[in-house]
Design an enzyme around this catalytic site. Structure first.
Site, short mmCIF file in Angstrom:
data_model
loop_
_atom_site.label_atom_id
_atom_site.label_comp_id
_atom_site.label_asym_id
_atom_site.label_seq_id
_atom_site.Cartn_x
_atom_site.Cartn_y
_atom_site.Cartn_z
CG ASP A 100 13.93 29.80 -28.45
OD1 ASP A 100 13.83 31.03 -28.53
OD2 ASP A 100 13.79 29.04 -29.43
CG ASP B 228 11.74 31.13 -31.41
OD1 ASP B 228 12.17 32.28 -31.59
OD2 ASP B 228 12.15 30.13 -32.02
CB CYS C 23 4.58 -0.30 1.69
SG CYS C 23 3.56 -1.53 2.52
CG ASP D 245 13.60 25.83 -32.71
OD1 ASP D 245 13.61 27.05 -32.44
OD2 ASP D 245 14.06 25.36 -33.76
CB CYS E 216 -0.93 0.02 1.21
SG CYS E 216 -0.03 0.03 2.79
#
Length: 797
Positions: free
Chosen positions: A685, A479, A38, A681, A35
């Protein structure tokens, strides 16, 4: 702080720093958890080790991720600590293992093979970890099934006899004892064993509750069977048998469902190619993927998998990239085009050059990101973890008080021993009905399914925290170059003046430019080849005018190529094309004029064109009420032209920005109380991606952008962004539903179990109903999370 480096031999290193320390990461496969309490216990135990900076235990994946200082703590100590707590642990070799542990290139490659990147021994290893873990899990699954079938076969006659044929023949209780004992002792041994382990360490878990409840019912029945003259009480063999059987059934169904939740990562792992056809010393050889090196020439036949990431050297074909990008349409590939490992070649023969192999391939990076995401926790889970940590001791206390309360009430009502039996039944019901399992599964199962669905559709979401932030986004900043646009110029307009026609003009310009590496020159040559023009002539003389253009002599004729200013300085009259020049400049195009023998021959217009789907993505995001901005380092005229094409208002266009200025704009909107996402990308950036609440990187972008972002759009276009936002909202909605159900379940059913002696149909059967409800709660939480798998069928990218 996290630093990502690439070694000279091509291997990536991930270094976690805290002050001057270098931290490493280790994954452990765990066994014995029953559970969420634990998981919480193991987590706290690992965090107490000197040198461990962070430990995260995921109950759903049964794995631990530990961030530690290798100078202070050894992985063997972590394994020993887990075992001291009463559980089992096995270190996993996989994407999370830090490459810097390797001393040299060969050792790095050995780890890549061991992890399954390219699969040592023919590439058959499993990327998700050590093969023995998978085999152990398969053996355990088969054993669980056989035990479950045995439990059902023995429990059914116990229930039938107890409900319909009680006291019908002598020795019936001994028959019930004979049928129930294997269920309680053999099938239930997992619960009893874990209970004893935890008791040695002074701890209690869900297994403690189940073991205590079933044992109390079994021993009471045994006493009444063996000493009926003393006990004179009814037996509860059906209770003992059904508690074990129903909860074991729930665990089995839960494990099956959790296995389905992890199907996405297994499908990705299964995509890995096993071998490649390598050209070496002029000979073609089939070798295991692990032996492919960057720079190798590979042959890919029609219908074969692309072995590794690379570039087309010769040949033309179409490639099905759907298994990695989610894009259903095949992509045309020709000389110089990129290829993604594990995608399927069409009907053409390709020769390619390997650029990224092993752990550096896109597929390996995707699997690494998905594994990291599925092992993470969302902030919304913190409350559940805190509750689970104290839940079992609280339930034990409540069960004891229930027993004492009803026992004393029975004594005062002159019920005698029958009152204490009733009290015991109520206490057993309390023990069994309590279910921290549902709390522990509520968040991780939804994250596993949500991130898996995203990965299958080309959307990589880097974990629970990212998921929780994404759904709150109010502003998205884009961008321009490489995000909204393709990132490279293309020929967009061509105007030829008599006596030249368009094909002759384009061929002339391409023949002059074909030796240049300038992006505009490559765009001209590519346009000529796409039109099927043959470029056979070479300039006798070629002079570059830096920043202005080219002078050349081609078959005895002087050719001048450059911008309007250069040609005017050379005395050419541009009156015939003036209007067209102004129109194209307003659209943001870069202009290239061609003059032959001192006479204007025509013009070519170049522009960085929109990616497919960019305008559609902007419309979808605007429809969701988001505030959209365009940030660019390009000229204002070009940026505004692109913004107009996708539908972003000109007042939300900021051009000529440096990387730090992009990050400042993100910060400015955050100060206005907006949750901001930035999509980019490139290396430039990275500051804005890091500053944003949610960073979104294009899959074709730089490594720095990919590592900095919270979401990676593998396809490299924005059509998936609206889907990513919708997926994050759906996943978080599922998490909240699961948590509500898990909390509501306990809030309602624990008091019901306490009051069960007052409810007619629950008086003696309360533990059985409790066991069924407890099993149902865990299965229902996992089942609700699995509904997210239908998301991809309803949402279009």
């Amino acid at each position: 702080m996290t630093t990502h480096l690439t070694d000279p031999d091509g291997q990536r290193r991930t270094i976690e720093r805290s002050g001057s320390e270098e931290l490493a990461s280790l994954r452990l496969a765990l066994e014995g958890m029953s559970c969420a309490s634990c998981a919480r216990r193991i987590e706290r135990g690992l965090q107490r080790l000197p040198g461990v900076k962070e430990a995260n235990v995921n109950f759903a994946t049964e794995q631990a991720t530990v961030l530690y200082d290798p100078g202070l703590v050894d992985p063997t100590l972590m394994v020993q600590k887990v075992e001291q707590l009463g559980y089992e642990a096995l270190p996993l070799v996989g994407p999370a293992v830090q490459e810097e542990e390797a001393a040299d290139k060969d050792r790095l490659e050995g780890r890549a093979q061991e992890a399954g990147f390219g699969g040592g021994n023919g590439g058959g290893e499993d990327l998700s970890g050590v093969s023995e873990v998978t085999l152990a899990q398969q053996r355990a699954a088969r054993r669980r099934l056989w035990l479950l079938l045995m439990a059902i076969a023995l429990s059914l006659p116990v229930v039938i006899l107890s409900m319909f044929f009680m006291d019908r023949f002598s020795g019936e209780n001994y028959l019930l004892l004979l049928l129930t004992t294997p269920v309680w002792a053999v099938v239930g041994w997992e619960f009893h064993r874990n209970t004893l382990k935890n008791l040695r360490h002074g701890a209690a878990t869900m297994d403690t509750l189940i073991s205590a409840g079933s044992t109390a019912a079994y021993l009471l029945s045994l006493f009444a069977t063996v000493l009926p003259q003393l006990a004179n009480e009814p037996t509860f063999y059906d209770t003992a048998a059904l508690i074990i059987t129903l909860i074991y059934l729930g665990r089995y169904l839960e494990a099956r469902a959790r296995g389905e939740a992890g199907q996405a990562i297994r499908r990705l792992i299964g995509l890995q190619p096993r071998s490649a056809h390598v050209l070496r010393d002029g000979q073609e050889r089939e070798v295991p993927i692990a032996q492919v090196r960057p720079g190798d020439l590979l042959v890919v036949r029609p219908g074969e998998q692309i072995p590794v990431d690379g570039l087309v050297v010769t040949g033309h074909s179409v490639v099905d990239e759907s298994m990695v990008t989610g894009e259903s349409l095949p992509v045309e590939k020709g000389e110089g085009d990129p290829l993604i490992g594990a995608t399927i070649n069409g009907d053409g023969l390709l020769t390619m050059r390997a650029t990224r192999v092993g752990a550096d391939t896109l597929l390996a990076q995707i699997i690494r990101l998905v594994e990291q995401a599925q092992g993470s926790k969302a902030p919304v889970q913190r409350l559940a973890d805190q509750v689970a940590g104290v839940f079992v001791p609280a339930v034990l206390a409540i069960a004891l008080l229930t027993f004492l309360g009803w026992g004393l009430a029975g004594t005062m009502s002159d019920l005698g021993a029958a009152g204490w039996v009733r009290a015991l039944i109520a206490a057993v019901a309390v023990l069994v009905v309590a279910c921290p399992c549902a709390l522990g599964l509520a968040t991780p199962t939804a994250i596993i399914v949500g991130t898996g669905v995203g990965a299958e559709q080309g959307i990589l979401i880097k974990g629970g925290e990212s998921l929780e932030r994404i759904q709150a986004v109010k502003a998205v900043l884009f961008d321009k170059t490489g995000t909204l646009t393709r990132g490279r110029p293309r020929l967009t307009a061509l105007l030829a003046l008599a006596p030249w026609d368009e094909s002759e003009l384009l061929r002339l310009a391409a023949e002059v430019e074909q030796g240049s590496e300038h992006p505009l020159a490559r765009a001209v040559v590519e346009a000529a080849r796409q039109r099927g023009l043959s470029l056979v002539r070479r300039p006798e003389r070629l002079t570059a005018l830096p920043g202005r253009g080219l002078e050349a002599v081609l078959e005895g004729q002087a050719v001048l190529i450059g911008g309007p200013r250069l040609l005017e300085e050379c005395g050419l009259d541009l009156g015939k094309v003036r209007a067209e020049l102004e129109r194209l400049e307003q659209e943001g195009s870069t202009l290239m004029l061609v003059a032959v023998a001192g006479r204007l021959a025509g013009l070519l217009a170049m522009a960085d064109t929109l990616k497919p789907g960019s305008a559609e993505a902007v419309r979808q995001l605007q429809a969701q009420g988001l505030q959209l901005w365009l940030l660019s380092g390009d000229r204002p005229r070009t940026a505004r032209a692109i913004a107009a094409q996708v539908g972003i208002p000109s007042e939300r266009v900021l051009a000529g920005l440096l990387p730090a200025e992009k990050a400042e704009q993100v910060r400015r909107l955050q100060q206005q109380g907006l949750t901001v996402a930035f999509a980019g990308d490139g290396i430039n950036d990275a500051p804005a991606l890091a500053q944003a609440d949610v960073g979104i990187a294009m899959g074709n972008g730089s490594d720095i952008a990919l590592e900095t972002a919270d979401i990676v759009l593998v396809k490299g276009n924005l059509r998936s962004l609206a889907t990513a936002l919708a997926l994050s909202r759906a996943t978080l909605r599922t998490i909240k539903q699961n948590l509500f159900w898990a909390f509501a379940y306990n809030v309602v059913l624990i008091p019901t179990a306490i009051l069960s002696p007052l409810i007619p149909f629950l008086k003696e059967q309360a533990p059985i109903f409790a066991a069924a409800a407890m099993a149902l709660s865990s299965v229902s939480v996992v089942g609700n999370a699995l509904r997210l798998r239908r998301f991809g069928r309803k949402e279009a990218l």
